[in-house]
Design a protein around this motif. Sequence first.
Motif, short mmCIF file in Angstrom:
data_model
loop_
_atom_site.label_atom_id
_atom_site.label_comp_id
_atom_site.label_asym_id
_atom_site.label_seq_id
_atom_site.Cartn_x
_atom_site.Cartn_y
_atom_site.Cartn_z
N THR A 205 -1.13 -0.84 6.70
CA THR A 205 -0.44 -1.38 5.53
C THR A 205 1.01 -0.90 5.41
O THR A 205 1.69 -1.26 4.46
CB THR A 205 -1.19 -0.99 4.25
OG1 THR A 205 -1.24 0.45 4.16
CG2 THR A 205 -2.59 -1.56 4.24
N THR A 206 1.47 -0.11 6.36
CA THR A 206 2.85 0.37 6.32
C THR A 206 3.80 -0.81 6.53
O THR A 206 3.70 -1.50 7.54
CB THR A 206 3.11 1.43 7.41
OG1 THR A 206 2.22 2.51 7.21
CG2 THR A 206 4.54 1.92 7.35
N PRO A 207 4.72 -1.05 5.61
CA PRO A 207 5.67 -2.15 5.78
C PRO A 207 6.52 -1.94 7.04
O PRO A 207 6.88 -0.80 7.38
CB PRO A 207 6.54 -2.10 4.53
CG PRO A 207 5.72 -1.37 3.52
CD PRO A 207 4.89 -0.39 4.31
N ALA A 208 6.84 -3.00 7.71
CA ALA A 208 7.64 -2.92 8.94
C ALA A 208 8.97 -2.22 8.70
O ALA A 208 9.44 -1.45 9.53
CB ALA A 208 7.86 -4.32 9.51
N ARG A 209 9.58 -2.47 7.53
CA ARG A 209 10.88 -1.85 7.24
C ARG A 209 10.78 -0.32 7.20
O ARG A 209 11.70 0.38 7.58
CB ARG A 209 11.47 -2.41 5.95
CG ARG A 209 10.69 -2.08 4.71
CD ARG A 209 11.32 -2.73 3.47
NE ARG A 209 10.56 -2.42 2.29
CZ ARG A 209 9.55 -3.15 1.82
NH1 ARG A 209 9.20 -4.25 2.46
NH2 ARG A 209 8.91 -2.79 0.73
#
Length: 87
Positions: free
Chosen positions: A66-70
């Motif tokens: 769930t870690t955002p790509a940014r």
Amino acid sequence: MSVEGGIVANNGETLGQLAAAGVGITRVGRFSVVTEIADGRLVPLLDAYNPGDVELIHAVFIGGATTPARVRVFVDFLVKRLAGRTV
């Protein structure tokens, strides 16, 4: 001689700004005040007694799918940019 102070902060940039404004002296990582030193607004004191310690930087985030790509891109940037740096 006793040294007393009325200002406490946990941010190197804030402490550097206060010192540059003439409030007093501070001990912060050089990277926090490199511009102020280059501009002549601050001067390093007691360099001969500098133990050469390094202020650690931590990137703390919740990992996983769930870690955002940014966030991942930014952490990778930090690792690459700061690898082996001892400023």
